[in-house]
Design a protein around this motif. Structure first.
Motif, mmCIF file in Angstrom:
data_model
loop_
_atom_site.group_PDB
_atom_site.id
_atom_site.type_symbol
_atom_site.label_atom_id
_atom_site.label_comp_id
_atom_site.label_asym_id
_atom_site.label_seq_id
_atom_site.Cartn_x
_atom_site.Cartn_y
_atom_site.Cartn_z
ATOM 1 N N ALA A 197 -5.170 0.433 -2.232
ATOM 2 C CA ALA A 197 -6.151 -0.578 -1.809
ATOM 3 C C ALA A 197 -5.683 -1.988 -2.140
ATOM 4 O O ALA A 197 -5.726 -2.880 -1.286
ATOM 5 C CB ALA A 197 -7.506 -0.303 -2.470
ATOM 6 N N VAL A 198 -5.200 -2.205 -3.372
ATOM 7 C CA VAL A 198 -4.756 -3.565 -3.722
ATOM 8 C C VAL A 198 -3.477 -3.925 -2.978
ATOM 9 O O VAL A 198 -3.250 -5.093 -2.662
ATOM 10 C CB VAL A 198 -4.603 -3.778 -5.250
ATOM 11 C CG1 VAL A 198 -5.948 -3.623 -5.946
ATOM 12 C CG2 VAL A 198 -3.554 -2.888 -5.861
ATOM 13 N N GLY A 199 -2.665 -2.925 -2.661
ATOM 14 C CA GLY A 199 -1.470 -3.171 -1.848
ATOM 15 C C GLY A 199 -1.839 -3.632 -0.445
ATOM 16 O O GLY A 199 -1.223 -4.548 0.105
ATOM 17 N N ALA A 200 -2.855 -3.009 0.123
ATOM 18 C CA ALA A 200 -3.326 -3.427 1.450
ATOM 19 C C ALA A 200 -3.929 -4.831 1.389
ATOM 20 O O ALA A 200 -3.697 -5.649 2.290
ATOM 21 C CB ALA A 200 -4.355 -2.423 1.979
ATOM 22 N N LEU A 201 -4.650 -5.114 0.327
ATOM 23 C CA LEU A 201 -5.219 -6.456 0.166
ATOM 24 C C LEU A 201 -4.112 -7.498 -0.031
ATOM 25 O O LEU A 201 -4.200 -8.617 0.497
ATOM 26 C CB LEU A 201 -6.197 -6.490 -1.004
ATOM 27 C CG LEU A 201 -7.498 -5.712 -0.804
ATOM 28 C CD1 LEU A 201 -8.279 -5.613 -2.102
ATOM 29 C CD2 LEU A 201 -8.333 -6.348 0.298
ATOM 30 N N ALA A 202 -3.072 -7.131 -0.765
ATOM 31 C CA ALA A 202 -1.954 -8.056 -0.979
ATOM 32 C C ALA A 202 -1.256 -8.384 0.339
ATOM 33 O O ALA A 202 -0.821 -9.518 0.554
ATOM 34 C CB ALA A 202 -0.960 -7.469 -1.980
ATOM 35 N N ALA A 262 0.803 -1.225 0.000
ATOM 36 C CA ALA A 262 0.000 0.000 0.000
ATOM 37 C C ALA A 262 0.836 1.276 0.000
ATOM 38 O O ALA A 262 0.639 2.147 -0.842
ATOM 39 C CB ALA A 262 -0.962 -0.004 1.180
ATOM 40 N N SER A 263 1.774 1.421 0.908
ATOM 41 C CA SER A 263 2.481 2.705 1.010
ATOM 42 C C SER A 263 3.435 2.939 -0.157
ATOM 43 O O SER A 263 3.457 4.029 -0.725
ATOM 44 C CB SER A 263 3.209 2.826 2.346
ATOM 45 O OG SER A 263 4.209 1.841 2.464
ATOM 46 N N ARG A 264 4.198 1.922 -0.547
ATOM 47 C CA ARG A 264 5.105 2.113 -1.692
ATOM 48 C C ARG A 264 4.316 2.223 -2.991
ATOM 49 O O ARG A 264 4.684 2.997 -3.878
ATOM 50 C CB ARG A 264 6.117 0.973 -1.769
ATOM 51 C CG ARG A 264 7.178 1.036 -0.685
ATOM 52 C CD ARG A 264 8.196 -0.073 -0.833
ATOM 53 N NE ARG A 264 7.546 -1.373 -0.723
ATOM 54 C CZ ARG A 264 7.884 -2.316 0.146
ATOM 55 N NH1 ARG A 264 8.884 -2.122 0.992
ATOM 56 N NH2 ARG A 264 7.242 -3.461 0.178
ATOM 57 N N SER A 301 2.895 5.671 -3.083
ATOM 58 C CA SER A 301 3.985 6.619 -3.369
ATOM 59 C C SER A 301 4.381 6.582 -4.840
ATOM 60 O O SER A 301 4.625 7.627 -5.457
ATOM 61 C CB SER A 301 5.207 6.308 -2.504
ATOM 62 O OG SER A 301 4.899 6.469 -1.142
ATOM 63 N N ALA A 302 4.454 5.388 -5.418
ATOM 64 C CA ALA A 302 4.827 5.257 -6.829
ATOM 65 C C ALA A 302 3.809 5.940 -7.735
ATOM 66 O O ALA A 302 4.177 6.656 -8.675
ATOM 67 C CB ALA A 302 4.972 3.786 -7.205
ATOM 68 N N LEU A 303 2.525 5.747 -7.448
ATOM 69 C CA LEU A 303 1.495 6.346 -8.297
ATOM 70 C C LEU A 303 1.372 7.852 -8.063
ATOM 71 O O LEU A 303 1.084 8.593 -9.003
ATOM 72 C CB LEU A 303 0.157 5.633 -8.097
ATOM 73 C CG LEU A 303 -0.070 4.453 -9.042
ATOM 74 C CD1 LEU A 303 -0.237 4.898 -10.475
ATOM 75 C CD2 LEU A 303 0.978 3.391 -8.965
ATOM 76 N N VAL A 304 1.623 8.325 -6.845
ATOM 77 C CA VAL A 304 1.654 9.768 -6.604
ATOM 78 C C VAL A 304 2.831 10.381 -7.375
ATOM 79 O O VAL A 304 2.684 11.428 -8.022
ATOM 80 C CB VAL A 304 1.738 10.087 -5.093
ATOM 81 C CG1 VAL A 304 2.113 11.541 -4.844
ATOM 82 C CG2 VAL A 304 0.418 9.759 -4.406
ATOM 83 N N LEU A 305 3.986 9.734 -7.330
ATOM 84 C CA LEU A 305 5.142 10.215 -8.094
ATOM 85 C C LEU A 305 4.814 10.253 -9.582
ATOM 86 O O LEU A 305 5.123 11.231 -10.273
ATOM 87 C CB LEU A 305 6.363 9.338 -7.830
ATOM 88 C CG LEU A 305 7.618 9.653 -8.646
ATOM 89 C CD1 LEU A 305 8.112 11.072 -8.355
ATOM 90 C CD2 LEU A 305 8.720 8.624 -8.352
ATOM 91 N N TYR A 306 4.201 9.202 -10.083
ATOM 92 C CA TYR A 306 3.794 9.141 -11.494
ATOM 93 C C TYR A 306 2.893 10.330 -11.836
ATOM 94 O O TYR A 306 3.108 11.025 -12.834
ATOM 95 C CB TYR A 306 3.087 7.809 -11.758
ATOM 96 C CG TYR A 306 2.381 7.733 -13.082
ATOM 97 C CD1 TYR A 306 3.095 7.678 -14.270
ATOM 98 C CD2 TYR A 306 0.990 7.722 -13.152
ATOM 99 C CE1 TYR A 306 2.437 7.611 -15.492
ATOM 100 C CE2 TYR A 306 0.333 7.649 -14.357
ATOM 101 C CZ TYR A 306 1.059 7.594 -15.529
ATOM 102 O OH TYR A 306 0.418 7.536 -16.732
ATOM 103 N N ALA A 307 1.871 10.562 -11.019
ATOM 104 C CA ALA A 307 0.927 11.652 -11.283
ATOM 105 C C ALA A 307 1.601 13.020 -11.196
ATOM 106 O O ALA A 307 1.408 13.869 -12.073
ATOM 107 C CB ALA A 307 -0.250 11.582 -10.305
#
Length: 192
Positions: free
Chosen positions: A114-119, A70-72, A75-81
Protein backbone atom coordinates in the motif's frame (compact mmCIF):
# COMPACT_ATOMS: atom_id res chain seq x y z
CA UNK A 1 20.50 1.61 -26.14
CA UNK A 2 20.67 1.43 -22.33
CA UNK A 3 23.07 3.32 -20.17
CA UNK A 4 24.49 2.62 -16.73
CA UNK A 5 23.51 6.04 -15.41
CA UNK A 6 20.34 6.44 -13.42
CA UNK A 7 17.57 8.50 -14.98
CA UNK A 8 16.38 11.71 -13.35
CA UNK A 9 13.30 11.46 -11.13
CA UNK A 10 9.94 11.41 -12.92
CA UNK A 11 6.39 11.25 -11.61
CA UNK A 12 5.37 7.66 -10.92
CA UNK A 13 8.82 6.66 -9.71
CA UNK A 14 10.01 5.50 -6.33
CA UNK A 15 13.55 5.96 -5.06
CA UNK A 16 14.64 2.48 -6.19
CA UNK A 17 13.66 3.33 -9.78
CA UNK A 18 16.51 5.85 -9.88
CA UNK A 19 19.03 2.99 -9.91
CA UNK A 20 19.93 1.52 -13.31
CA UNK A 21 17.20 -0.96 -14.25
CA UNK A 22 17.89 -4.69 -14.43
CA UNK A 23 16.60 -7.99 -13.11
CA UNK A 24 19.68 -8.23 -10.91
CA UNK A 25 18.82 -4.83 -9.39
CA UNK A 26 15.28 -5.93 -8.63
CA UNK A 27 16.36 -9.22 -7.05
CA UNK A 28 19.02 -7.44 -4.98
CA UNK A 29 16.49 -4.85 -3.82
CA UNK A 30 13.96 -7.51 -2.81
CA UNK A 31 16.54 -9.60 -0.94
CA UNK A 32 17.98 -6.45 0.62
CA UNK A 33 14.53 -5.29 1.71
CA UNK A 34 13.84 -8.64 3.36
CA UNK A 35 17.25 -8.58 5.07
CA UNK A 36 16.76 -5.00 6.29
CA UNK A 37 13.41 -5.97 7.80
CA UNK A 38 14.99 -9.00 9.47
CA UNK A 39 17.80 -6.91 10.90
CA UNK A 40 15.40 -4.21 12.11
CA UNK A 41 13.30 -6.88 13.85
CA UNK A 42 16.29 -7.59 16.10
CA UNK A 43 15.84 -4.14 17.62
CA UNK A 44 13.20 -5.38 20.04
CA UNK A 45 12.10 -3.94 23.36
CA UNK A 46 9.64 -5.92 25.50
CA UNK A 47 6.39 -4.22 26.42
CA UNK A 48 5.10 -5.08 29.91
CA UNK A 49 1.77 -6.86 29.64
CA UNK A 50 2.07 -7.52 25.91
CA UNK A 51 3.35 -10.55 23.99
CA UNK A 52 4.37 -8.14 21.20
CA UNK A 53 7.63 -6.17 21.53
CA UNK A 54 8.38 -2.75 20.10
CA UNK A 55 10.66 -3.39 17.11
CA UNK A 56 12.27 -1.62 14.19
CA UNK A 57 10.49 -4.11 11.95
CA UNK A 58 7.45 -1.98 11.15
CA UNK A 59 9.61 1.02 10.27
CA UNK A 60 11.73 -1.15 7.96
CA UNK A 61 8.67 -2.69 6.30
CA UNK A 62 7.17 0.73 5.56
CA UNK A 63 10.52 2.12 4.42
CA UNK A 64 11.02 -0.89 2.12
CA UNK A 65 7.55 -0.40 0.62
CA UNK A 66 7.99 3.32 -0.02
CA UNK A 67 11.49 3.08 -1.44
CA UNK A 68 10.99 -0.06 -3.55
CA UNK A 69 7.41 0.45 -4.70
CA UNK A 70 4.40 -1.82 -4.33
CA UNK A 71 5.52 -4.96 -6.18
CA UNK A 72 9.14 -5.07 -4.98
CA UNK A 73 8.09 -4.04 -1.46
CA UNK A 74 5.44 -6.75 -1.39
CA UNK A 75 7.96 -9.29 -2.71
CA UNK A 76 10.54 -8.29 -0.08
CA UNK A 77 8.08 -8.69 2.79
CA UNK A 78 6.73 -11.99 1.41
CA UNK A 79 10.33 -13.25 1.21
CA UNK A 80 10.92 -12.05 4.78
CA UNK A 81 7.80 -13.87 6.03
CA UNK A 82 8.45 -17.09 4.10
CA UNK A 83 12.08 -17.26 5.22
CA UNK A 84 11.00 -16.71 8.83
CA UNK A 85 8.37 -19.43 8.51
CA UNK A 86 11.03 -21.74 7.05
CA UNK A 87 13.20 -21.23 10.14
CA UNK A 88 15.39 -18.19 9.51
CA UNK A 89 15.57 -16.63 13.01
CA UNK A 90 14.91 -13.06 11.93
CA UNK A 91 11.52 -12.29 13.39
CA UNK A 92 11.50 -10.19 16.58
CA UNK A 93 13.99 -11.39 19.20
CA UNK A 94 15.59 -13.86 16.78
CA UNK A 95 12.52 -16.07 16.50
CA UNK A 96 10.99 -17.83 13.52
CA UNK A 97 7.74 -19.59 12.74
CA UNK A 98 4.19 -18.63 13.64
CA UNK A 99 3.51 -16.82 16.92
CA UNK A 100 0.76 -14.62 18.35
CA UNK A 101 2.44 -11.64 16.69
CA UNK A 102 2.57 -13.17 13.20
CA UNK A 103 -0.52 -11.17 12.21
CA UNK A 104 1.59 -8.02 12.34
CA UNK A 105 3.94 -9.56 9.78
CA UNK A 106 0.97 -10.35 7.55
CA UNK A 107 -0.14 -6.75 7.98
CA UNK A 108 3.35 -5.53 7.07
CA UNK A 109 3.16 -7.43 3.79
CA UNK A 110 -0.06 -5.62 2.85
CA UNK A 111 1.18 -2.29 4.23
CA UNK A 112 4.41 -2.40 2.21
CA UNK A 113 2.38 -2.80 -0.98
CA UNK A 114 0.00 0.00 0.00
CA UNK A 115 2.71 2.53 0.90
CA UNK A 116 4.63 1.51 -2.22
CA UNK A 117 1.59 2.30 -4.35
CA UNK A 118 1.17 5.61 -2.54
CA UNK A 119 4.86 6.42 -3.08
CA UNK A 120 4.40 5.89 -6.83
CA UNK A 121 1.81 8.67 -6.57
CA UNK A 122 4.32 10.96 -4.83
CA UNK A 123 3.38 10.28 -1.21
CA UNK A 124 7.05 10.10 -0.21
CA UNK A 125 8.07 13.47 -1.58
CA UNK A 126 6.77 15.84 1.09
CA UNK A 127 6.56 15.71 4.86
CA UNK A 128 2.76 15.81 5.04
CA UNK A 129 2.22 13.25 2.29
CA UNK A 130 4.79 10.93 3.87
CA UNK A 131 2.96 11.27 7.19
CA UNK A 132 -0.26 10.23 5.45
CA UNK A 133 1.38 7.23 3.80
CA UNK A 134 2.92 6.09 7.10
CA UNK A 135 -0.46 6.47 8.82
CA UNK A 136 -2.11 4.31 6.16
CA UNK A 137 0.63 1.69 6.48
CA UNK A 138 0.44 1.57 10.27
CA UNK A 139 -3.37 1.32 10.14
CA UNK A 140 -3.11 -1.70 7.83
CA UNK A 141 -0.56 -3.39 10.09
CA UNK A 142 -2.82 -2.95 13.11
CA UNK A 143 -5.99 -3.88 11.20
CA UNK A 144 -4.48 -7.32 10.60
CA UNK A 145 -2.21 -7.70 13.64
CA UNK A 146 -4.60 -6.83 16.45
CA UNK A 147 -7.45 -9.20 15.44
CA UNK A 148 -4.87 -11.94 14.80
CA UNK A 149 -3.45 -11.34 18.29
CA UNK A 150 -6.95 -11.45 19.80
CA UNK A 151 -7.72 -14.75 18.06
CA UNK A 152 -4.40 -16.55 18.66
CA UNK A 153 -3.88 -15.32 22.24
CA UNK A 154 -7.56 -15.85 23.11
CA UNK A 155 -8.04 -12.20 24.07
CA UNK A 156 -11.09 -10.01 23.80
CA UNK A 157 -10.77 -7.31 21.16
CA UNK A 158 -10.44 -4.63 23.84
CA UNK A 159 -7.68 -6.63 25.57
CA UNK A 160 -5.92 -7.12 22.22
CA UNK A 161 -6.11 -3.37 21.55
CA UNK A 162 -4.70 -2.68 25.02
CA UNK A 163 -1.85 -5.18 24.51
CA UNK A 164 -1.24 -4.88 20.78
CA UNK A 165 -2.03 -1.31 19.76
CA UNK A 166 -2.13 1.26 22.54
CA UNK A 167 1.44 0.73 23.86
CA UNK A 168 2.88 1.21 20.36
CA UNK A 169 1.29 4.48 19.29
CA UNK A 170 4.04 6.79 20.59
CA UNK A 171 6.78 4.64 19.05
CA UNK A 172 4.93 4.54 15.75
CA UNK A 173 4.58 8.31 15.79
CA UNK A 174 8.37 8.56 16.25
CA UNK A 175 8.96 6.10 13.39
CA UNK A 176 6.62 8.11 11.16
CA UNK A 177 8.47 11.30 12.07
CA UNK A 178 11.76 9.66 11.11
CA UNK A 179 10.30 8.60 7.75
CA UNK A 180 8.89 12.10 7.28
CA UNK A 181 12.43 13.43 7.54
CA UNK A 182 14.23 10.72 5.57
CA UNK A 183 12.11 10.20 2.48
CA UNK A 184 11.47 13.80 1.39
CA UNK A 185 15.14 14.60 2.15
CA UNK A 186 16.26 11.74 -0.10
CA UNK A 187 14.14 13.17 -2.94
CA UNK A 188 15.64 16.62 -2.39
CA UNK A 189 19.14 15.14 -2.67
CA UNK A 190 18.16 13.35 -5.88
CA UNK A 191 16.93 16.59 -7.44
CA UNK A 192 20.32 18.27 -6.97
Amino acid sequence: MSTAAAAPARPGQVLADLLPASRVRDVALVVGGAALTGLAAQIAVPVPGSPVPVTGQTFAALLVGTTLGASRGLSALVLYALAGLAGVPWFANGTSGVSVSFGYILGMILASAAVGALARRGADRSVLRTAGAMLVGEAIIYAVGVPYLAYTADLSMSAAIAAGLTPFLIGDALKAALAMGLLPSAWKLVKR
